[in-house]
Design a protein around this motif. Sequence first.
Motif, PDB file in Angstrom:
ATOM      1  N   PRO A 124       0.817  -1.222   0.000  1.00  0.00           N
ATOM      2  CA  PRO A 124       0.000   0.000   0.000  1.00  0.00           C
ATOM      3  C   PRO A 124       0.852   1.274   0.000  1.00  0.00           C
ATOM      4  O   PRO A 124       1.791   1.398   0.778  1.00  0.00           O
ATOM      5  CB  PRO A 124      -0.792  -0.085   1.306  1.00  0.00           C
ATOM      6  CG  PRO A 124      -0.793  -1.511   1.666  1.00  0.00           C
ATOM      7  CD  PRO A 124       0.511  -2.065   1.147  1.00  0.00           C
ATOM      8  N   SER A 125       0.512   2.137  -0.904  1.00  0.00           N
ATOM      9  CA  SER A 125       1.145   3.448  -1.014  1.00  0.00           C
ATOM     10  C   SER A 125       0.301   4.237  -1.998  1.00  0.00           C
ATOM     11  O   SER A 125       0.322   3.952  -3.187  1.00  0.00           O
ATOM     12  CB  SER A 125       2.571   3.315  -1.538  1.00  0.00           C
ATOM     13  OG  SER A 125       3.105   4.580  -1.829  1.00  0.00           O
ATOM     14  N   PRO A 126      -0.471   5.202  -1.512  1.00  0.00           N
ATOM     15  CA  PRO A 126      -1.387   5.913  -2.398  1.00  0.00           C
ATOM     16  C   PRO A 126      -0.716   6.499  -3.646  1.00  0.00           C
ATOM     17  O   PRO A 126      -1.255   6.430  -4.732  1.00  0.00           O
ATOM     18  CB  PRO A 126      -1.950   7.024  -1.519  1.00  0.00           C
ATOM     19  CG  PRO A 126      -1.717   6.579  -0.118  1.00  0.00           C
ATOM     20  CD  PRO A 126      -0.517   5.678  -0.147  1.00  0.00           C
ATOM     21  N   GLU A 127       0.483   7.005  -3.490  1.00  0.00           N
ATOM     22  CA  GLU A 127       1.127   7.642  -4.640  1.00  0.00           C
ATOM     23  C   GLU A 127       1.950   6.691  -5.498  1.00  0.00           C
ATOM     24  O   GLU A 127       2.340   7.046  -6.604  1.00  0.00           O
ATOM     25  CB  GLU A 127       1.996   8.826  -4.184  1.00  0.00           C
ATOM     26  CG  GLU A 127       3.075   8.521  -3.176  1.00  0.00           C
ATOM     27  CD  GLU A 127       2.567   8.446  -1.738  1.00  0.00           C
ATOM     28  OE1 GLU A 127       3.276   7.840  -0.935  1.00  0.00           O
ATOM     29  OE2 GLU A 127       1.479   8.948  -1.423  1.00  0.00           O
ATOM     30  N   ARG A 128       2.202   5.467  -5.008  1.00  0.00           N
ATOM     31  CA  ARG A 128       3.043   4.540  -5.762  1.00  0.00           C
ATOM     32  C   ARG A 128       2.446   3.154  -5.915  1.00  0.00           C
ATOM     33  O   ARG A 128       3.149   2.198  -6.223  1.00  0.00           O
ATOM     34  CB  ARG A 128       4.384   4.402  -5.031  1.00  0.00           C
ATOM     35  CG  ARG A 128       5.491   5.111  -5.683  1.00  0.00           C
ATOM     36  CD  ARG A 128       6.878   4.740  -5.200  1.00  0.00           C
ATOM     37  NE  ARG A 128       6.991   3.584  -4.356  1.00  0.00           N
ATOM     38  CZ  ARG A 128       7.752   3.518  -3.262  1.00  0.00           C
ATOM     39  NH1 ARG A 128       8.440   4.558  -2.881  1.00  0.00           N
ATOM     40  NH2 ARG A 128       7.819   2.417  -2.549  1.00  0.00           N
ATOM     41  N   LEU A 129       1.163   2.980  -5.697  1.00  0.00           N
ATOM     42  CA  LEU A 129       0.561   1.645  -5.719  1.00  0.00           C
ATOM     43  C   LEU A 129       0.757   0.962  -7.070  1.00  0.00           C
ATOM     44  O   LEU A 129       1.099  -0.214  -7.123  1.00  0.00           O
ATOM     45  CB  LEU A 129      -0.930   1.709  -5.357  1.00  0.00           C
ATOM     46  CG  LEU A 129      -1.636   0.360  -5.242  1.00  0.00           C
ATOM     47  CD1 LEU A 129      -0.958  -0.525  -4.202  1.00  0.00           C
ATOM     48  CD2 LEU A 129      -3.102   0.550  -4.915  1.00  0.00           C
ATOM     49  N   GLY A 130       0.581   1.686  -8.156  1.00  0.00           N
ATOM     50  CA  GLY A 130       0.757   1.099  -9.490  1.00  0.00           C
ATOM     51  C   GLY A 130       2.170   0.584  -9.701  1.00  0.00           C
ATOM     52  O   GLY A 130       2.366  -0.538 -10.182  1.00  0.00           O
ATOM     53  N   ALA A 131       3.162   1.367  -9.342  1.00  0.00           N
ATOM     54  CA  ALA A 131       4.564   0.950  -9.478  1.00  0.00           C
ATOM     55  C   ALA A 131       4.861  -0.236  -8.566  1.00  0.00           C
ATOM     56  O   ALA A 131       5.534  -1.190  -8.966  1.00  0.00           O
ATOM     57  CB  ALA A 131       5.496   2.112  -9.157  1.00  0.00           C
ATOM     58  N   THR A 134       3.411  -3.368 -10.064  1.00  0.00           N
ATOM     59  CA  THR A 134       4.179  -3.790 -11.229  1.00  0.00           C
ATOM     60  C   THR A 134       5.430  -4.550 -10.799  1.00  0.00           C
ATOM     61  O   THR A 134       5.746  -5.618 -11.342  1.00  0.00           O
ATOM     62  CB  THR A 134       4.552  -2.578 -12.100  1.00  0.00           C
ATOM     63  OG1 THR A 134       3.348  -1.919 -12.509  1.00  0.00           O
ATOM     64  CG2 THR A 134       5.359  -2.983 -13.318  1.00  0.00           C
ATOM     65  N   ILE A 135       6.146  -3.993  -9.819  1.00  0.00           N
ATOM     66  CA  ILE A 135       7.328  -4.670  -9.285  1.00  0.00           C
ATOM     67  C   ILE A 135       6.924  -6.017  -8.697  1.00  0.00           C
ATOM     68  O   ILE A 135       7.560  -7.048  -8.941  1.00  0.00           O
ATOM     69  CB  ILE A 135       8.024  -3.791  -8.226  1.00  0.00           C
ATOM     70  CG1 ILE A 135       8.662  -2.579  -8.898  1.00  0.00           C
ATOM     71  CG2 ILE A 135       9.056  -4.587  -7.425  1.00  0.00           C
ATOM     72  CD1 ILE A 135       9.123  -1.504  -7.941  1.00  0.00           C
ATOM     73  N   PHE A 136       5.849  -6.023  -7.922  1.00  0.00           N
ATOM     74  CA  PHE A 136       5.364  -7.239  -7.293  1.00  0.00           C
ATOM     75  C   PHE A 136       5.056  -8.310  -8.345  1.00  0.00           C
ATOM     76  O   PHE A 136       5.484  -9.460  -8.213  1.00  0.00           O
ATOM     77  CB  PHE A 136       4.114  -6.935  -6.459  1.00  0.00           C
ATOM     78  CG  PHE A 136       3.464  -8.153  -5.890  1.00  0.00           C
ATOM     79  CD1 PHE A 136       4.009  -8.799  -4.786  1.00  0.00           C
ATOM     80  CD2 PHE A 136       2.309  -8.673  -6.459  1.00  0.00           C
ATOM     81  CE1 PHE A 136       3.410  -9.939  -4.263  1.00  0.00           C
ATOM     82  CE2 PHE A 136       1.713  -9.804  -5.937  1.00  0.00           C
ATOM     83  CZ  PHE A 136       2.265 -10.439  -4.842  1.00  0.00           C
ATOM     84  N   ALA A 137       4.338  -7.942  -9.395  1.00  0.00           N
ATOM     85  CA  ALA A 137       3.954  -8.905 -10.440  1.00  0.00           C
ATOM     86  C   ALA A 137       5.192  -9.513 -11.099  1.00  0.00           C
ATOM     87  O   ALA A 137       5.257 -10.726 -11.319  1.00  0.00           O
ATOM     88  CB  ALA A 137       3.056  -8.240 -11.475  1.00  0.00           C
TER      89      ALA A 137
END
Length: 190
Positions: A124-131, A134-137
């Motif tokens: 969780p990170s409101p400003e970096r959730l997408g990034a 992506t790293i997680f995937a």
Amino acid sequence: MMTLPELTLAVIALLVTPGPTNTLMLVAGAERGLAGAARLIPAELAGYLTPILPLALVGATVLAAWPGLHAAVTLTAGMWVAVLAVRLWGLPATGEVGPVDARAVFVTTALNPKALIFGLVILPSPERLGANLTIFAGLVVAVALLWATTGAALRGGSRGQPRALHLLRRLASVWLGAVSLVLILRGAGA
């Protein structure tokens, strides 16, 4: 908030830890080879993202409102892993493909307690959730391939030897049984 290198190391450390999903990918690699096991990776990724996305967005609020939910999820995960352990133990020593299919990988991963840690703490990170996602995937794919490759390497030494695959299934079953017991005790004590 974690830096990207810290996030990457935290995700890798948690993903490589032996658990139910990694055990299934190891057995799938041994039973089907790397290419066959690699076909299960989308199910693993979908299994992780199913609980992680809602948890990363609203999980802390939901768990605060329903404190018993965490225990219920943990108990459910423990029972599912116990079912997998029993199914894996009961397979014949014929070398035929066992219960490691996309459904088993998806459900096991969706119920994996690691998803709670990823969804509530690490990602969780409101400003970096997408990034972060992506790293997680990308790391899920890499670690799944690592476990499947290990299983496939074990298969290489046991080709034509159903007893070796049977022994690997039995060892994986015992490991899953131990993981399930820990989860059930943790869920019952929560």
